[in-house]
Write a protein that holds these residues in place. Structure first.
Motif, PDB file in Angstrom:
ATOM      1  N   ALA A   3       0.854  -1.226   0.166  1.00 17.44           N
ATOM      2  CA  ALA A   3       0.051   0.183  -0.143  1.00 17.44           C
ATOM      3  C   ALA A   3       0.541   1.279   0.029  1.00 17.44           C
ATOM      4  O   ALA A   3       0.742   2.318  -0.839  1.00 17.44           O
ATOM      5  N   ASP A   4       2.111   1.332   0.715  1.00 15.79           N
ATOM      6  CA  ASP A   4       2.907   2.397   0.974  1.00 15.79           C
ATOM      7  C   ASP A   4       3.614   2.640  -0.477  1.00 15.79           C
ATOM      8  O   ASP A   4       3.754   3.742  -0.955  1.00 15.79           O
ATOM      9  N   ALA A   5       3.825   1.659  -1.166  1.00 14.99           N
ATOM     10  CA  ALA A   5       4.562   1.743  -2.554  1.00 14.99           C
ATOM     11  C   ALA A   5       3.680   2.043  -3.692  1.00 14.99           C
ATOM     12  O   ALA A   5       4.018   3.122  -4.516  1.00 14.99           O
ATOM     13  N   VAL A   6       2.437   1.789  -3.488  1.00 17.00           N
ATOM     14  CA  VAL A   6       1.247   2.392  -4.369  1.00 17.00           C
ATOM     15  C   VAL A   6       0.857   3.781  -4.227  1.00 17.00           C
ATOM     16  O   VAL A   6       1.308   4.702  -4.997  1.00 17.00           O
ATOM     17  N   ARG A   7       1.013   4.148  -3.038  1.00 20.45           N
ATOM     18  CA  ARG A   7       0.771   5.475  -2.458  1.00 20.45           C
ATOM     19  C   ARG A   7       1.915   6.554  -2.966  1.00 20.45           C
ATOM     20  O   ARG A   7       1.628   7.421  -3.494  1.00 20.45           O
ATOM     21  N   ASN A   8       3.097   5.726  -2.524  1.00 15.88           N
ATOM     22  CA  ASN A   8       4.232   6.760  -3.194  1.00 15.88           C
ATOM     23  C   ASN A   8       4.436   6.938  -4.685  1.00 15.88           C
ATOM     24  O   ASN A   8       4.758   7.998  -5.036  1.00 15.88           O
ATOM     25  N   ARG A   9       4.098   5.817  -5.410  1.00 15.17           N
ATOM     26  CA  ARG A   9       3.982   6.020  -6.898  1.00 15.17           C
ATOM     27  C   ARG A   9       3.075   6.852  -7.135  1.00 15.17           C
ATOM     28  O   ARG A   9       3.249   7.883  -8.127  1.00 15.17           O
ATOM     29  N   GLY A  10       1.794   6.853  -6.654  1.00 15.24           N
ATOM     30  CA  GLY A  10       0.891   7.848  -7.099  1.00 15.24           C
ATOM     31  C   GLY A  10       1.310   9.291  -6.715  1.00 15.24           C
ATOM     32  O   GLY A  10       0.974  10.159  -7.484  1.00 15.24           O
ATOM     33  N   LEU A  11       1.762   9.398  -5.568  1.00 19.55           N
ATOM     34  CA  LEU A  11       2.346  10.697  -5.069  1.00 19.55           C
ATOM     35  C   LEU A  11       3.508  11.318  -6.438  1.00 19.55           C
ATOM     36  O   LEU A  11       3.519  12.661  -6.592  1.00 19.55           O
TER      37      LEU A  11
END
Length: 176
Positions: A3-11
């Motif tokens: 989830a944090d990787a997905v969030r970081n990618r989106g950011l």
């Protein structure tokens, strides 16, 4: 991905979109900093500047195309098509603002537009289907590109009204 990787990618994509459309020579380090992640995190997701630019472009394309079924679920067909056309105009404006960045991707032999046309025609086809429109989706896309490249927001609205009227006329309906 976690989830944090997905969030970081989106950011990273969100910050990069803003940076590439407003700053000519923004560094990847500046993008990572604005996204609140380390440069290593950026490079894990996007090994090159061009990979990040391509991801930004593809994300914008996906957002636009994914909006078609969502709009049909929440709006009447005519309103869904018109709202999507407004979003298409914004998408073309963003694509134009990314022109310099996209040229760097193309110079490396990557075609970020390879699947764009098919995805856009598919989205337009989906939006035209409930209207029983006889208008060709590719023709609609061509008209929308012409409207978007105009640059005058007031005239673009009038031109979109004409496009809608033509589509509805072809479906045996009248514009509301």
């Amino acid at each position: 991905m976690r989830a944090d990787a997905v969030r970081n990618r989106g950011l990273l994509i969100e910050v990069a979109l803003d940076a590439f459309t407003h700053e000519k020579d923004v560094t990847l380090g500046a993008i990572a900093k604005k996204a609140g992640v380390g440069i290593g995190t950026l490079y894990r997701h996007f090994p090159t500047r061009e990979a990040l630019i391509e991801a930004v472009y593809r994300t914008e394309l996906e957002k636009l195309c994914d909006a078609a079924p969502e709009l049909l679920e929440t709006h009447e067909p005519e309103a869904a098509l018109r709202e999507w056309m407004n979003r298409f105009i914004a998408y073309i404006t963003t694509k134009h603002d990314l022109k310099d960045a996209l040229q760097a991707v193309i110079a490396l032999g990557v075609n970020p537009f390879e699947h764009s046309r098919a995805k856009l025609v598919e989205a337009i086809s989906l939006l035209l289907a409930p209207l029983d429109a006889t208008t060709e989706p590719l023709d609609v896309m061509t008209m929308l590109v012409a409207v978007a490249q105009n640059g005058d927001e007031t005239q673009a609205k009038r031109l979109l009204d004409l496009v809608m009227a033509g589509i509805l006329h072809g479906a045996g309906r009248t514009a509301r």
